[in-house]
Design an enzyme around this catalytic site. Structure first.
Site, mmCIF file in Angstrom:
data_model
loop_
_atom_site.group_PDB
_atom_site.id
_atom_site.type_symbol
_atom_site.label_atom_id
_atom_site.label_comp_id
_atom_site.label_asym_id
_atom_site.label_seq_id
_atom_site.Cartn_x
_atom_site.Cartn_y
_atom_site.Cartn_z
ATOM 1 N N GLU A 157 0.252 5.150 0.833
ATOM 2 C CA GLU A 157 -0.673 6.165 1.356
ATOM 3 C C GLU A 157 -0.226 7.571 0.961
ATOM 4 O O GLU A 157 0.900 7.791 0.497
ATOM 5 C CB GLU A 157 -0.777 6.021 2.884
ATOM 6 C CG GLU A 157 -1.411 4.692 3.275
ATOM 7 C CD GLU A 157 -1.658 4.547 4.768
ATOM 8 O OE1 GLU A 157 -1.161 5.383 5.565
ATOM 9 O OE2 GLU A 157 -2.345 3.584 5.144
ATOM 10 N N CYS B 246 -10.624 -4.989 0.110
ATOM 11 C CA CYS B 246 -11.736 -4.038 0.145
ATOM 12 C C CYS B 246 -12.549 -4.167 -1.148
ATOM 13 O O CYS B 246 -12.144 -4.832 -2.106
ATOM 14 C CB CYS B 246 -11.217 -2.612 0.319
ATOM 15 S SG CYS B 246 -10.499 -1.890 -1.160
ATOM 16 N N GLU C 101 -3.234 -4.264 -3.335
ATOM 17 C CA GLU C 101 -3.730 -5.027 -4.483
ATOM 18 C C GLU C 101 -3.770 -4.159 -5.734
ATOM 19 O O GLU C 101 -3.425 -4.600 -6.836
ATOM 20 C CB GLU C 101 -5.155 -5.546 -4.208
ATOM 21 C CG GLU C 101 -5.271 -6.458 -3.002
ATOM 22 C CD GLU C 101 -5.605 -5.684 -1.724
ATOM 23 O OE1 GLU C 101 -5.002 -4.625 -1.468
ATOM 24 O OE2 GLU C 101 -6.484 -6.139 -0.988
ATOM 25 N N CYS D 174 -4.317 0.905 -2.314
ATOM 26 C CA CYS D 174 -4.207 -0.394 -1.646
ATOM 27 C C CYS D 174 -3.113 -1.231 -2.313
ATOM 28 O O CYS D 174 -2.795 -1.044 -3.501
ATOM 29 C CB CYS D 174 -5.521 -1.157 -1.743
ATOM 30 S SG CYS D 174 -6.820 -0.506 -0.700
ATOM 31 N N ASN E 78 0.826 -1.214 0.000
ATOM 32 C CA ASN E 78 0.000 0.000 0.000
ATOM 33 C C ASN E 78 0.857 1.261 0.000
ATOM 34 O O ASN E 78 1.994 1.273 0.488
ATOM 35 C CB ASN E 78 -1.053 0.003 1.119
ATOM 36 C CG ASN E 78 -0.511 -0.266 2.506
ATOM 37 O OD1 ASN E 78 0.505 -0.910 2.682
ATOM 38 N ND2 ASN E 78 -1.203 0.248 3.506
ATOM 39 N N CYS F 147 -10.839 -3.125 -4.433
ATOM 40 C CA CYS F 147 -9.835 -4.097 -4.886
ATOM 41 C C CYS F 147 -10.478 -5.341 -5.488
ATOM 42 O O CYS F 147 -9.951 -5.923 -6.435
ATOM 43 C CB CYS F 147 -8.915 -4.474 -3.728
ATOM 44 S SG CYS F 147 -7.812 -3.115 -3.280
HETATM 45 N N1 THU Z 1 -5.492 -1.578 2.462
HETATM 46 C C1 THU Z 1 -4.944 -2.335 1.461
HETATM 47 O O1 THU Z 1 -3.814 -2.101 1.021
HETATM 48 N N2 THU Z 1 -5.697 -3.360 0.964
HETATM 49 C C2 THU Z 1 -6.943 -3.692 1.393
HETATM 50 O O2 THU Z 1 -7.565 -4.579 0.834
HETATM 51 C C3 THU Z 1 -7.529 -2.996 2.532
HETATM 52 C C4 THU Z 1 -6.808 -1.799 3.017
HETATM 53 C C5 THU Z 1 -4.699 -0.467 2.984
HETATM 54 C C6 THU Z 1 -5.238 0.895 2.640
HETATM 55 C C7 THU Z 1 -4.646 1.751 3.747
HETATM 56 O O3 THU Z 1 -3.359 2.178 3.354
HETATM 57 C C8 THU Z 1 -4.520 0.806 4.931
HETATM 58 O O4 THU Z 1 -4.661 -0.506 4.394
HETATM 59 C C9 THU Z 1 -5.577 1.027 6.008
HETATM 60 O O5 THU Z 1 -6.838 1.025 5.468
#
Ligand code: THU
Length: 148
Positions: free
Chosen positions: A43, A94, A54, A52, A41, A97
């Site tokens: 941010e 999520c 994925e 994310c 991920n 994704c």
């Molecule tokens: N996140 C992912 O990378 N993949 C997911 O399927 C769920 C959430 C990340 C997004 C964010 O940077 C952190 O997890 C908290 O939500």
């Protein structure tokens, strides 16, 4: 093989740029030739722009012209502390994704196996993508025939 994939996802997670949530996620894709591609991920200070793990790995596959070769994906996540991730709950993708993975699955003309693991690897769940996102939106909903 799926053990390797889960370990690759966990390794990728330590590279996450997640200073806001402190939640690191790694994703590893298994391709039909047995090779793996990873992502984590990414941010942003403008929180809603965050990507994310994925999404990152799927965009990497796309850039390499390998989206159609996708077979399986592993996702591992947990709390990031000094390049270590901790936690005992599996990370399930999520909704966005799931839709992104479905685009790749449709291009690959196959369902994808999704492994969802906890940071401590005590839980590794295995799903078909079609069970995680039944009745997805796709090209056929716009009257398009998928030909490329
Ligand atoms: N996140 C992912 O990378 N993949 C997911 O399927 C769920 C959430 C990340 C997004 C964010 O940077 C952190 O997890 C908290 O939500």
């Amino acid at each position: 093989m799926s053990d390797d994939l889960v370990h690759a996802a966990k390794e990728a997670a330590v590279n996450a740029h997640a200073p806001y949530s402190r939640f690191a996620v790694g994703a590893a894709v298994l391709l039909e030739d047995g090779s793996m591609v990873t992502g984590c991920n990414f941010e942003n200070a403008s929180y809603g722009l965050s990507l994310c793990a994925e999404t990152v790995v799927l965009a990497t596959l796309n850039a390499q012209g390998k989206l159609r070769q996708i077979r399986e994906i592993a996702i591992v996540g947990g709390t990031l502390n000094r390049r270590e991730i901790r936690g005992s709950s599996p990370v399930r993708p999520c909704g966005r994704c799931r839709q992104m993975m479905t685009e790749a699955a449709q291009l690959a003309l196959r369902d994808i196996i999704v492994h969802c693991a906890s940071a401590d690897l005590s839980v590794v769940e295995k799903f078909w993508l079609s069970d995680l996102l039944p009745l997805p939106f796709g090209p056929s909903d716009m009257g398009l025939v998928q030909d490329d």
